[in-house]
Design a protein around this motif. Sequence first.
Motif, mmCIF file in Angstrom:
data_model
loop_
_atom_site.group_PDB
_atom_site.id
_atom_site.type_symbol
_atom_site.label_atom_id
_atom_site.label_comp_id
_atom_site.label_asym_id
_atom_site.label_seq_id
_atom_site.Cartn_x
_atom_site.Cartn_y
_atom_site.Cartn_z
ATOM 1 N N ALA A 123 95.658 23.588 7.050
ATOM 2 C CA ALA A 123 94.394 23.637 7.792
ATOM 3 C C ALA A 123 93.414 22.577 7.318
ATOM 4 C CB ALA A 123 93.773 25.023 7.647
ATOM 5 N N SER A 124 93.677 21.977 6.169
ATOM 6 C CA SER A 124 92.740 21.002 5.602
ATOM 7 C C SER A 124 92.717 19.676 6.354
ATOM 8 C CB SER A 124 93.089 20.740 4.128
ATOM 9 O OG SER A 124 94.444 20.340 3.993
ATOM 10 N N ILE A 125 93.697 19.423 7.214
ATOM 11 C CA ILE A 125 93.645 18.190 8.016
ATOM 12 C C ILE A 125 92.540 18.347 9.058
ATOM 13 C CG2 ILE A 125 94.881 16.782 9.702
ATOM 14 C CD1 ILE A 125 97.352 17.056 8.107
ATOM 15 N N PRO A 126 91.582 17.433 9.074
ATOM 16 C CA PRO A 126 90.340 17.634 9.853
ATOM 17 C C PRO A 126 90.495 17.345 11.340
ATOM 18 C CG PRO A 126 90.251 15.521 8.724
ATOM 19 C CD PRO A 126 91.538 16.177 8.299
ATOM 20 N N ALA A 127 91.171 18.228 12.051
ATOM 21 C CA ALA A 127 91.317 18.090 13.507
ATOM 22 C C ALA A 127 91.731 19.442 14.067
ATOM 23 C CB ALA A 127 92.352 17.024 13.850
ATOM 24 N N SER A 128 91.590 19.594 15.370
ATOM 25 C CA SER A 128 91.949 20.853 16.010
ATOM 26 C C SER A 128 93.465 21.052 15.981
ATOM 27 C CB SER A 128 91.460 20.865 17.459
ATOM 28 O OG SER A 128 91.964 21.995 18.143
ATOM 29 N N HIS A 129 93.885 22.252 15.607
ATOM 30 C CA HIS A 129 95.306 22.591 15.589
ATOM 31 C C HIS A 129 95.738 23.256 16.903
ATOM 32 C CE1 HIS A 129 96.017 22.397 11.000
ATOM 33 N NE2 HIS A 129 94.869 21.794 11.277
ATOM 34 N N GLU A 130 94.798 23.462 17.817
ATOM 35 C CA GLU A 130 95.083 24.203 19.042
ATOM 36 C C GLU A 130 96.130 23.493 19.891
ATOM 37 O OE1 GLU A 130 92.747 26.176 22.884
ATOM 38 O OE2 GLU A 130 91.673 24.900 21.453
ATOM 39 N N ARG A 131 97.174 24.224 20.245
ATOM 40 C CA ARG A 131 98.266 23.754 21.116
ATOM 41 C C ARG A 131 99.005 22.546 20.546
ATOM 42 N NH1 ARG A 131 97.165 22.462 26.724
ATOM 43 N NH2 ARG A 131 95.255 21.441 26.022
ATOM 44 N N ALA A 132 98.821 22.283 19.261
ATOM 45 C CA ALA A 132 99.552 21.179 18.620
ATOM 46 C C ALA A 132 100.705 21.745 17.804
ATOM 47 C CB ALA A 132 98.620 20.384 17.707
ATOM 48 N N LYS A 133 101.737 20.948 17.640
ATOM 49 C CA LYS A 133 102.840 21.370 16.779
ATOM 50 C C LYS A 133 102.337 21.391 15.343
ATOM 51 C CE LYS A 133 106.908 20.040 17.862
ATOM 52 N NZ LYS A 133 107.423 21.376 18.231
ATOM 53 N N THR A 134 102.450 22.531 14.702
ATOM 54 C CA THR A 134 101.963 22.680 13.328
ATOM 55 C C THR A 134 103.089 23.032 12.355
ATOM 56 O OG1 THR A 134 101.370 24.989 13.788
ATOM 57 C CG2 THR A 134 99.628 23.332 14.009
ATOM 58 N N GLU A 135 104.314 23.039 12.863
ATOM 59 C CA GLU A 135 105.476 23.259 11.989
ATOM 60 C C GLU A 135 106.603 22.357 12.475
ATOM 61 O OE1 GLU A 135 108.476 26.842 10.454
ATOM 62 O OE2 GLU A 135 106.651 27.315 11.565
ATOM 63 N N TRP A 136 107.117 21.541 11.560
ATOM 64 C CA TRP A 136 108.161 20.576 11.896
ATOM 65 C C TRP A 136 109.485 21.049 11.326
ATOM 66 C CZ3 TRP A 136 106.991 16.599 15.140
ATOM 67 C CH2 TRP A 136 105.637 16.370 15.376
ATOM 68 N N ASP A 137 110.517 21.009 12.165
ATOM 69 C CA ASP A 137 111.793 21.616 11.786
ATOM 70 C C ASP A 137 112.425 20.953 10.568
ATOM 71 O OD1 ASP A 137 111.578 23.405 13.862
ATOM 72 O OD2 ASP A 137 112.721 22.176 15.270
ATOM 73 N N VAL A 138 112.649 19.646 10.644
ATOM 74 C CA VAL A 138 113.304 18.912 9.554
ATOM 75 C C VAL A 138 112.562 17.587 9.392
ATOM 76 C CG1 VAL A 138 115.485 18.069 8.609
ATOM 77 C CG2 VAL A 138 115.507 19.906 10.312
ATOM 78 N N VAL A 139 112.236 17.229 8.152
ATOM 79 C CA VAL A 139 111.446 16.009 7.917
ATOM 80 C C VAL A 139 112.085 15.207 6.790
ATOM 81 C CG1 VAL A 139 109.170 15.071 7.346
ATOM 82 C CG2 VAL A 139 109.354 17.215 8.641
ATOM 83 N N LEU A 140 112.250 13.915 7.054
ATOM 84 C CA LEU A 140 112.735 12.983 6.029
ATOM 85 C C LEU A 140 111.527 12.376 5.333
ATOM 86 C CD1 LEU A 140 115.006 11.252 4.705
ATOM 87 C CD2 LEU A 140 114.664 9.616 6.589
ATOM 88 N N LEU A 141 111.504 12.495 4.002
ATOM 89 C CA LEU A 141 110.389 11.987 3.193
ATOM 90 C C LEU A 141 110.867 10.889 2.258
ATOM 91 C CD1 LEU A 141 108.739 15.394 2.149
ATOM 92 C CD2 LEU A 141 108.086 13.928 4.073
ATOM 93 N N ARG A 142 109.960 9.971 1.951
ATOM 94 C CA ARG A 142 110.218 8.917 0.969
ATOM 95 C C ARG A 142 109.145 8.997 -0.110
ATOM 96 N NH1 ARG A 142 109.342 3.385 -0.365
ATOM 97 N NH2 ARG A 142 111.295 2.207 -0.619
ATOM 98 N N ARG A 143 109.570 8.899 -1.349
ATOM 99 C CA ARG A 143 108.616 8.968 -2.448
ATOM 100 C C ARG A 143 107.593 7.855 -2.329
ATOM 101 N NH1 ARG A 143 111.928 8.714 -6.761
ATOM 102 N NH2 ARG A 143 111.473 6.499 -7.096
#
Length: 462
Positions: free
Chosen positions: A271-291
Amino acid sequence: MSTTPSPTLLGAILRTVVRGYQVPDMAVPTGPHLASPAARLAMTIEQARQAVAHGKVPDVSLKRRFVDALAGMVGEAMHPDSGDPAFQAMVLRQRMAPVREFATLSARAEGDRRVILSAVNAVAHPGRQQRMAPGWQREALADLHASAASSSWSALRAIAQRLLDSPDSGNGSPVAIGLARLLDNAALQRLQRMETLEADEAVRRHRSLWDRAGPRPGSATALARGVSAQQRGAGAEALAEQALQALVQRLNEADGDDGLYRVVTSLRVPASIPASHERAKTEWDVVLLRRAPVEAMPAWDVCLLVEVKASVDAATTDFPRLLRGIGLLAHAKQDAAYMFESRQGTVCLRGAALSALRTSEPDLQRTVLYCCDARAEAAPRLLSAASRMQLLSADQSLAFASHLAANQHADVAMLEPVWHLLLASDRWKAVLNQYSTLRQVRGLMVNTEDLLAAIRQAVAKG
């Protein structure tokens, strides 16, 4: 320009993976009967979109093809044997006042039922019955409770009235007051009216059509289908995670660092990301991260966002939420770090990489994949299910269908206002753009097995 990490090897894999779900440029129809009405509609709508995009006004012949195709699709949907029962139920609701009333009452029936059950429990809860002396009043209260449990509203009213009219009820007693309130409750009146309407022939037809359209919400069949869909979805997500883990291994080998890349699943946006979460995807199934190249604290950058769909069409429905979800992530502050929860625990993501995410088509090609384990169709549906339903649900389409149902003459000119809405109304933009959206989504979609094959090919090349 995006600064999201996209190493050469990852980019090569994304460029070479087979995109088996892609659809071609829309073909221009060469005859009025060479495709289904829905396909002809899709073709006509796309031609209209292209005209509008080039600052032109679609010509009259295009409007004529549109209304003819829409009339054909309505006619198909109204066919008594092969038609669309959900649409036929909508038409019946428009034509018949008892059906409209029943549908209105049904929309609030569950809430009304809870109100009445609570009111009945206040006077006839089994625990209260046990504290009463044996006799007809105790038996009547048991019948009252059973009638509520079985949704027998007329019987419930009769029992409550008999109890209240009895000399034994005791005027002013808590039971008498509770029974009087129950009988005066508007929720009971609505439920009883709905029970009466259930005997109406048109209402029975309406319910039969909805039963043909699919199981009712909350039914055992619907619940079983929901469980089955969850299981299929979980299996598809597990396969996608397996593919991304293979990708991580290959990327780490290429960079000579076993911990440079990682995969997380069910990544939840804080919730700390400063924008409306309404009707937005807020959970991503699989994410590739790089250090991230930060020495002060362990942090990660997003390389690839993967959404998993068990069916091909589900991605198109999901796409607006995905775009809003990326827009939400892009509101991260560049100099901040954000703590995201995932199945693998809490991960810290740099705002600098998140804020660089964009929704342009080239950026999406580099940062988003839809993974699916279903086979690509031999002949993709050109008109999306959502666009089809919006076209059929237009007031003019329902009125046209009502004329057909009543065996009255239905002039296709009745449908011309839908054409004008398509070109001018913001509410219809999604329909006007539906094929270009379909093409974009299908371009982002890969079969998970094809993704694994592309990764193995990259491994073989070393």
